[in-house]
Design an enzyme around this catalytic site. Structure first.
Site, PDB file in Angstrom:
ATOM      1  CB  SER A   1     -23.996   2.347  19.189  1.00 35.76           C
ATOM      2  OG  SER A   1     -24.408   1.037  18.845  1.00 35.76           O
TER       3      SER A   1
ATOM      4  CG  HIS B   1     -23.034  -9.663  24.047  1.00 35.10           C
ATOM      5  ND1 HIS B   1     -23.951 -10.214  23.177  1.00 35.10           N
ATOM      6  CD2 HIS B   1     -22.308  -8.763  23.334  1.00 35.10           C
ATOM      7  CE1 HIS B   1     -23.783  -9.681  21.970  1.00 35.10           C
ATOM      8  NE2 HIS B   1     -22.794  -8.801  22.035  1.00 35.10           N
TER       9      HIS B   1
ATOM     10  CG  HIS C   1     -28.633 -14.896   5.925  1.00 38.68           C
ATOM     11  ND1 HIS C   1     -28.756 -13.670   6.541  1.00 38.68           N
ATOM     12  CD2 HIS C   1     -27.819 -15.634   6.727  1.00 38.68           C
ATOM     13  CE1 HIS C   1     -28.051 -13.674   7.659  1.00 38.68           C
ATOM     14  NE2 HIS C   1     -27.475 -14.857   7.800  1.00 38.68           N
TER      15      HIS C   1
ATOM     16  CG  HIS D   1     -28.624  -2.665  19.334  1.00 35.91           C
ATOM     17  ND1 HIS D   1     -29.686  -2.179  18.591  1.00 35.91           N
ATOM     18  CD2 HIS D   1     -27.536  -1.956  18.953  1.00 35.91           C
ATOM     19  CE1 HIS D   1     -29.249  -1.221  17.792  1.00 35.91           C
ATOM     20  NE2 HIS D   1     -27.959  -1.064  17.992  1.00 35.91           N
TER      21      HIS D   1
ATOM     22  CG  HIS E   1     -43.051  -5.170  22.411  1.00 33.65           C
ATOM     23  ND1 HIS E   1     -42.837  -4.532  21.206  1.00 33.65           N
ATOM     24  CD2 HIS E   1     -42.291  -6.300  22.374  1.00 33.65           C
ATOM     25  CE1 HIS E   1     -42.011  -5.246  20.468  1.00 33.65           C
ATOM     26  NE2 HIS E   1     -41.660  -6.322  21.154  1.00 33.65           N
TER      27      HIS E   1
ATOM     28  NE  ARG F   1     -28.967   5.942  12.802  1.00 30.91           N
ATOM     29  CZ  ARG F   1     -29.816   5.012  13.180  1.00 30.91           C
ATOM     30  NH1 ARG F   1     -29.741   4.485  14.400  1.00 30.91           N
ATOM     31  NH2 ARG F   1     -30.757   4.576  12.354  1.00 30.91           N
TER      32      ARG F   1
ATOM     33  N   GLY G   1     -13.960   4.992  10.499  1.00 29.12           N
ATOM     34  CA  GLY G   1     -14.035   5.045  11.954  1.00 29.12           C
ATOM     35  C   GLY G   1     -13.068   4.061  12.582  1.00 29.12           C
ATOM     36  NE  ARG G   2      -9.577   3.026  18.935  1.00 29.35           N
ATOM     37  CZ  ARG G   2      -9.854   2.250  19.987  1.00 29.35           C
ATOM     38  NH1 ARG G   2     -11.119   2.051  20.338  1.00 29.35           N
ATOM     39  NH2 ARG G   2      -8.897   1.688  20.679  1.00 29.35           N
TER      40      ARG G   2
ATOM     41  CG  ASN H   1     -28.579   2.892  17.121  1.00 30.33           C
ATOM     42  OD1 ASN H   1     -28.696   3.890  16.423  1.00 30.33           O
ATOM     43  ND2 ASN H   1     -29.157   1.737  16.805  1.00 30.33           N
TER      44      ASN H   1
END
Length: 299
Positions: A92, A96, A173, A106, A143, A110, A257-258, A108
């Site tokens: 992941s 910035h 929200h 971003h 895209h 998995r 996890g850490r 990731n």
């Protein structure tokens, strides 16, 4: 038949390759590596670049963990797997940049297996783009690369995974998308292990192909205090999404996890303002009006 060792080896090497390419792109700073072990089983390597020439903070994390019981975040959509043992391997990253004209991004990728007898397995992941002062040509390029990743795997794949990304990276929200989307997929196993793994590898290669040209074009764009302040304000949306909705964050915390590695995706500086809204006709308003909603960028 799945092979988690092949996936783990690929993703560990992918972390090395991505970090090397980002160091070249940054031109100043290098990644610090931090190996860690998970008490319940497994571990990983966190790599963080700070105060670079391009990136204010870049985090690229690899983990391969296992345990005796799937965390709730991983069984919410698969209740039949509750209580089963698991293995999870993934990479992941969140980047910035300093310059508000360079988007945050971003990605990731998995892989999960659950259960010991006739284990269930699946891939998930994707990549998305979060601009502050967007350029339409950059979004279209992003895209176009995403579609080129998907096209060899079926005519409808891009449309499905693009829509899934718009739905997933949505701040309910706030009533807005986190950015301009990209690809998101989960529960990928129907094509079989080899084809699914091939798609993940193609998507991982596509991420850098999509992002690097944008960075090169925008990293030298002039900006001032106004643009920097808006960037910090919009980074708050990134924090809100990661702490409220993000499945990876929840999985990491619920699986013991850490914490330092799980939260390394958060920006180094951020600002919230009470009841703020952009000035009518401003570039900031244009982001809200034209970009923070699902749309067909290639139509």
């Amino acid at each position: 038949m799945s092979n988690i060792d092949d996936v783990s080896d690929y993703l560990a090497n992918l972390q090395n390759r991505i970090c090397a390419e980002l160091e070249t792109l940054d031109g100043k700073a290098t990644f610090a590596a931090d190996d860690w072990q998970r008490p319940g089983g497994g571990g990983g390597k966190s790599r963080v670049l700070s105060d670079g020439g391009v990136f204010e903070k870049a985090g690229v994390g690899f983990s391969h963990v296992f345990g005796t019981e799937m965390p709730p975040s991983a069984t919410k959509h698969r209740p039949e797997l509750a209580g089963k043992s698991f293995q999870a391997v993934g990479i992941s990253l969140v980047l910035h940049p300093h310059n508000p004209y360079v988007p945050t991004t971003h990605a990731n990728f998995r892989f999960f297996t659950a259960g010991e007898r006739n284990p269930v397995w699946w891939f998930g992941g994707g990549f998305d783009l979060t601009p502050y002062y967007p350029f339409r040509e950059d979004v279209v390029h992003w895209h176009e690369v995403a579609k080129s990743v998907c096209d060899p795997f079926g005519e409808d794949v891009y449309a499905r995974y693009k829509a899934w990304c718009d739905e997933y990276f949505y701040l309910r929200h706030r009533g807005e998308t986190r950015g301009v989307g990209g690809l998101f997929f989960d529960d990928l196993n129907e094509p079989g292990f080899d084809k699914s793994f091939e798609f993940v590898r193609r998507a991982a290669d596509g991420f850098l192909e999509a992002y690097k040209p944008i960075v090169r074009k925008r990293a030298g764009h002039p900006y001032g205090d106004r643009q920097r302040a808006f960037q910090l304000y919009r980074r708050g949306r990134y924090v809100e999404f990661n702490l409220i909705y993000d499945r990876g964050t929840l999985f990491g915390l619920q699986s013991d996890g850490r914490t330092e590695s799980i939260l390394m995706s958060l920006p180094p500086l951020v600002e919230w303002r009470y009841n703020w809204s952009p000035e009518p006709g401003s570039p900031e308003e244009k982001l809200y009006a034209d970009y923070l909603r699902p749309r067909d960028w290639l139509g």
